[in-house]
Design an enzyme around this catalytic site. Structure first.
Site, PDB file in Angstrom:
ATOM      1  N   SER A 133       0.837  -1.208   0.000  1.00  0.00           N
ATOM      2  CA  SER A 133       0.000   0.000   0.000  1.00  0.00           C
ATOM      3  C   SER A 133       0.870   1.255   0.000  1.00  0.00           C
ATOM      4  O   SER A 133       1.725   1.420   0.870  1.00  0.00           O
ATOM      5  CB  SER A 133      -0.868   0.056   1.262  1.00  0.00           C
ATOM      6  OG  SER A 133      -1.865  -0.913   1.203  1.00  0.00           O
ATOM      7  N   HIS A 185      -3.536   0.717  -4.803  1.00  0.00           N
ATOM      8  CA  HIS A 185      -2.916  -0.406  -5.518  1.00  0.00           C
ATOM      9  C   HIS A 185      -3.313  -0.289  -6.990  1.00  0.00           C
ATOM     10  O   HIS A 185      -4.485  -0.420  -7.326  1.00  0.00           O
ATOM     11  CB  HIS A 185      -3.423  -1.744  -4.974  1.00  0.00           C
ATOM     12  CG  HIS A 185      -2.839  -2.117  -3.641  1.00  0.00           C
ATOM     13  ND1 HIS A 185      -1.763  -2.962  -3.512  1.00  0.00           N
ATOM     14  CD2 HIS A 185      -3.175  -1.765  -2.394  1.00  0.00           C
ATOM     15  CE1 HIS A 185      -1.464  -3.116  -2.234  1.00  0.00           C
ATOM     16  NE2 HIS A 185      -2.316  -2.394  -1.532  1.00  0.00           N
ATOM     17  N   HIS A 236      -5.479  -9.261  -1.334  1.00  0.00           N
ATOM     18  CA  HIS A 236      -5.591  -9.508   0.104  1.00  0.00           C
ATOM     19  C   HIS A 236      -6.776 -10.423   0.383  1.00  0.00           C
ATOM     20  O   HIS A 236      -7.759 -10.426  -0.362  1.00  0.00           O
ATOM     21  CB  HIS A 236      -5.840  -8.195   0.855  1.00  0.00           C
ATOM     22  CG  HIS A 236      -4.835  -7.122   0.569  1.00  0.00           C
ATOM     23  ND1 HIS A 236      -4.909  -6.324  -0.543  1.00  0.00           N
ATOM     24  CD2 HIS A 236      -3.745  -6.722   1.263  1.00  0.00           C
ATOM     25  CE1 HIS A 236      -3.889  -5.465  -0.529  1.00  0.00           C
ATOM     26  NE2 HIS A 236      -3.172  -5.689   0.551  1.00  0.00           N
ATOM     27  N   TYR A 262      -8.971  -9.923   2.570  1.00  0.00           N
ATOM     28  CA  TYR A 262     -10.188  -9.135   2.855  1.00  0.00           C
ATOM     29  C   TYR A 262     -10.912  -8.690   1.587  1.00  0.00           C
ATOM     30  O   TYR A 262     -12.037  -8.211   1.667  1.00  0.00           O
ATOM     31  CB  TYR A 262      -9.881  -7.925   3.753  1.00  0.00           C
ATOM     32  CG  TYR A 262      -8.887  -6.928   3.200  1.00  0.00           C
ATOM     33  CD1 TYR A 262      -9.225  -6.037   2.192  1.00  0.00           C
ATOM     34  CD2 TYR A 262      -7.593  -6.871   3.702  1.00  0.00           C
ATOM     35  CE1 TYR A 262      -8.308  -5.113   1.699  1.00  0.00           C
ATOM     36  CE2 TYR A 262      -6.664  -5.960   3.228  1.00  0.00           C
ATOM     37  CZ  TYR A 262      -7.037  -5.082   2.218  1.00  0.00           C
ATOM     38  OH  TYR A 262      -6.120  -4.185   1.731  1.00  0.00           O
ATOM     39  N   GLU A 263     -10.268  -8.850   0.419  1.00  0.00           N
ATOM     40  CA  GLU A 263     -10.970  -8.519  -0.823  1.00  0.00           C
ATOM     41  C   GLU A 263     -11.953  -9.630  -1.194  1.00  0.00           C
ATOM     42  O   GLU A 263     -12.722  -9.487  -2.135  1.00  0.00           O
ATOM     43  CB  GLU A 263      -9.963  -8.298  -1.954  1.00  0.00           C
ATOM     44  CG  GLU A 263      -9.170  -7.028  -1.775  1.00  0.00           C
ATOM     45  CD  GLU A 263      -8.018  -6.927  -2.755  1.00  0.00           C
ATOM     46  OE1 GLU A 263      -8.249  -6.497  -3.895  1.00  0.00           O
ATOM     47  OE2 GLU A 263      -6.890  -7.286  -2.378  1.00  0.00           O
ATOM     48  N   ALA A 318       2.835  -2.156   3.908  1.00  0.00           N
ATOM     49  CA  ALA A 318       2.605  -1.113   4.906  1.00  0.00           C
ATOM     50  C   ALA A 318       2.108  -1.841   6.147  1.00  0.00           C
ATOM     51  O   ALA A 318       1.322  -2.786   6.033  1.00  0.00           O
ATOM     52  CB  ALA A 318       1.539  -0.168   4.395  1.00  0.00           C
ATOM     53  N   MET A 368      -1.948  -6.986   6.850  1.00  0.00           N
ATOM     54  CA  MET A 368      -2.959  -7.889   6.268  1.00  0.00           C
ATOM     55  C   MET A 368      -2.436  -8.566   4.998  1.00  0.00           C
ATOM     56  O   MET A 368      -3.226  -8.960   4.137  1.00  0.00           O
ATOM     57  CB  MET A 368      -4.229  -7.090   5.942  1.00  0.00           C
ATOM     58  CG  MET A 368      -4.764  -6.262   7.093  1.00  0.00           C
ATOM     59  SD  MET A 368      -6.104  -5.174   6.573  1.00  0.00           S
ATOM     60  CE  MET A 368      -6.216  -4.045   7.979  1.00  0.00           C
ATOM     61  N   SER A 369      -1.113  -8.687   4.871  1.00  0.00           N
ATOM     62  CA  SER A 369      -0.600  -9.228   3.598  1.00  0.00           C
ATOM     63  C   SER A 369       0.703 -10.014   3.814  1.00  0.00           C
ATOM     64  O   SER A 369       1.042 -10.378   4.932  1.00  0.00           O
ATOM     65  CB  SER A 369      -0.336  -8.069   2.629  1.00  0.00           C
ATOM     66  OG  SER A 369       0.765  -7.305   3.063  1.00  0.00           O
ATOM     67  N   ASN A 403       1.875   3.528  10.493  1.00  0.00           N
ATOM     68  CA  ASN A 403       1.076   4.043  11.612  1.00  0.00           C
ATOM     69  C   ASN A 403       1.469   3.257  12.858  1.00  0.00           C
ATOM     70  O   ASN A 403       2.023   2.166  12.746  1.00  0.00           O
ATOM     71  CB  ASN A 403      -0.423   3.872  11.316  1.00  0.00           C
ATOM     72  CG  ASN A 403      -0.787   2.435  11.028  1.00  0.00           C
ATOM     73  OD1 ASN A 403      -0.418   1.876   9.998  1.00  0.00           O
ATOM     74  ND2 ASN A 403      -1.482   1.820  11.947  1.00  0.00           N
ATOM     75  N   HIS A 419      -6.552   4.356   6.570  1.00  0.00           N
ATOM     76  CA  HIS A 419      -5.854   4.010   5.322  1.00  0.00           C
ATOM     77  C   HIS A 419      -5.188   5.241   4.691  1.00  0.00           C
ATOM     78  O   HIS A 419      -4.154   5.127   4.037  1.00  0.00           O
ATOM     79  CB  HIS A 419      -6.846   3.354   4.366  1.00  0.00           C
ATOM     80  CG  HIS A 419      -6.206   2.701   3.176  1.00  0.00           C
ATOM     81  ND1 HIS A 419      -5.170   1.792   3.279  1.00  0.00           N
ATOM     82  CD2 HIS A 419      -6.434   2.837   1.834  1.00  0.00           C
ATOM     83  CE1 HIS A 419      -4.809   1.388   2.063  1.00  0.00           C
ATOM     84  NE2 HIS A 419      -5.557   2.021   1.177  1.00  0.00           N
TER      85      HIS A 419
HETATM   86  O1  GMP Z   1      -4.306   0.513   5.343  1.00  0.00           O
HETATM   87  C1  GMP Z   1      -4.583  -0.824   5.298  1.00  0.00           C
HETATM   88  C2  GMP Z   1      -3.543  -1.586   4.500  1.00  0.00           C
HETATM   89  O2  GMP Z   1      -2.233  -1.328   5.013  1.00  0.00           O
HETATM   90  C3  GMP Z   1      -3.785  -3.078   4.604  1.00  0.00           C
HETATM   91  O3  GMP Z   1      -3.599  -3.658   3.329  1.00  0.00           O
HETATM   92  C4  GMP Z   1      -2.744  -3.571   5.630  1.00  0.00           C
HETATM   93  O4  GMP Z   1      -1.999  -4.670   5.126  1.00  0.00           O
HETATM   94  C5  GMP Z   1      -1.778  -2.401   5.865  1.00  0.00           C
HETATM   95  N1  GMP Z   1      -1.743  -1.831   7.242  1.00  0.00           N
HETATM   96  C6  GMP Z   1      -1.187  -0.639   7.534  1.00  0.00           C
HETATM   97  N2  GMP Z   1      -1.285  -0.358   8.846  1.00  0.00           N
HETATM   98  C7  GMP Z   1      -1.918  -1.403   9.425  1.00  0.00           C
HETATM   99  C8  GMP Z   1      -2.313  -1.686  10.791  1.00  0.00           C
HETATM  100  O5  GMP Z   1      -2.126  -0.910  11.724  1.00  0.00           O
HETATM  101  N3  GMP Z   1      -2.930  -2.869  10.997  1.00  0.00           N
HETATM  102  C9  GMP Z   1      -3.181  -3.746   9.991  1.00  0.00           C
HETATM  103  N4  GMP Z   1      -3.788  -4.885  10.278  1.00  0.00           N
HETATM  104  N5  GMP Z   1      -2.839  -3.493   8.714  1.00  0.00           N
HETATM  105  C10 GMP Z   1      -2.206  -2.345   8.406  1.00  0.00           C
END
Ligand code: GMP
Length: 287
Positions: A35, A66, A88, A90-91, A118, A221-222, A245, A259
């Site tokens: 990301s 993306h 991902h 979640y998609e 990210a 998440m990846s 973050n 995001h």
């Molecule tokens: O912003 C969401 C995207 O960035 C997702 O695809 C995550 O893989 C990644 N991401 C960035 N920061 C975080 C976080 O604090 N927690 C999680 N679970 N994913 C994050």
């Protein structure tokens, strides 16, 4: 059920052959851009790009930030292929589908994959904008029976029970530390453990506290599913997280994961990460 969701060896081969017929480049390295890190793909020279929807059997990227393009080109003179946009859980894709590009890379002749993402920082020493070389992972969905290698095993890709204790190549981690030091990244580069969750909701405070206690330094998440499939088919894996973050650990905090912040931080470090990756690619040895 599984054979319907996995992309078969024959289909992966069909895709690889289709791509090989479109370009004379023969990359030994594939890079997956996380990301906000898609800029890496834009720095490829003599680039030939394919939208995911035009590539036979390729899944489609649905996440903002993306691009959804596969770019072939040269990084510091070395042929590479770069995914601008990944898939991902979640998609809503079956886990076997989101990882199919690793197998396609293998059949293209790729030897090494570089996975970038990210992530939220759990380690209290990490700051937004820091880079974490991934030395190990915790596969949370795997604990609940969600592993990309579930289903019948095709031995043409790899063994039924692949080892994961050496998932993140030691030499490549050393190289990254060395290149990072040379580029002056020493102050903001770490090595740590990445934990993957299914998403798309960000973590609660209790979840962040739990993950930190379990030994995770960053959460996202990846990447982990791709690393597992890449290792299964014998690719070398290097992975890094950009800490976009800070995980919220405190009930009095006003901070909220979002995001937009993730994409913004990606932009800030984009050029530095591109130099790290391209210098690594230039210095890599392939047998
Ligand atoms: O912003 C969401 C995207 O960035 C997702 O695809 C995550 O893989 C990644 N991401 C960035 N920061 C975080 C976080 O604090 N927690 C999680 N679970 N994913 C994050």
């Amino acid at each position: 059920m599984y054979s319907q969701t996995a992309i078969s060896y024959e289909k992966c081969k069909e895709t690889a052959d289709w791509l090989l017929a479109q370009t004379t480049l023969r990359p030994l390295v594939a890079v997956v851009c996380g990301s906000g890190l898609g800029g890496l793909g834009d720095s490829l020279k003599d680039a030939v790009a394919f939208n995911y929807q035009d590539i036979p059997n390729f899944p489609q990227s649905t996440v903002h930030g993306h691009a959804g393009r596969l770019v072939f080109g040269k990084l510091k003179g070395r042929p590479c292929v770069c995914m601008q946009g990944r898939f991902h859980l979640y998609e809503g894709y079956p886990i076997q589908k989101i990882t199919a590009p690793m197998r396609i890379f293998k059949l293209l002749g790729v030897k090494t994959v570089i996975l970038t993402n990210a992530a939220g920082g759990l380690n209290e020493k990490y700051k937004v904008g820091d880079v974490m070389i991934i030395k190990d992972h915790i596969n949370m969905p795997g604990f609940a029976g969600c592993n990309p290698l579930m289903g019948p095993n095709d031995e043409r890709f790899g063994t039924r029970f692949p080892c994961m204790s050496d998932a993140y190549d030691r030499e490549l981690r050393q190289l990254a530390r060395h290149v990072g030091d040379e580029l002056g990244f020493g102050d903001f580069m770490h090595e740590g453990v990445y934990c993957v969750l299914g998403g798309p909701s960000f973590e609660t405070i209790a979840e962040c506290r739990m993950l930190r206690r379990l030994g995770a330094d960053a959460v996202g998440m990846s990447t982990v599913h791709e690393a597992i499939v890449a290792r299964h088919c014998g690719l070398r894996v290097f992975a890094l997280s950009l800490i976009t973050n800070q995980a919220v650990m405190d009930y009095d905090s006003e901070e909220k994961a979002n995001h937009q912040e993730v994409l913004q931080t990606g932009k800030v470090r984009s050029e530095q990460l591109a130099s790290l990756v391209s210098t690594m690619v230039m210095s890599m040895k392939h047998d």
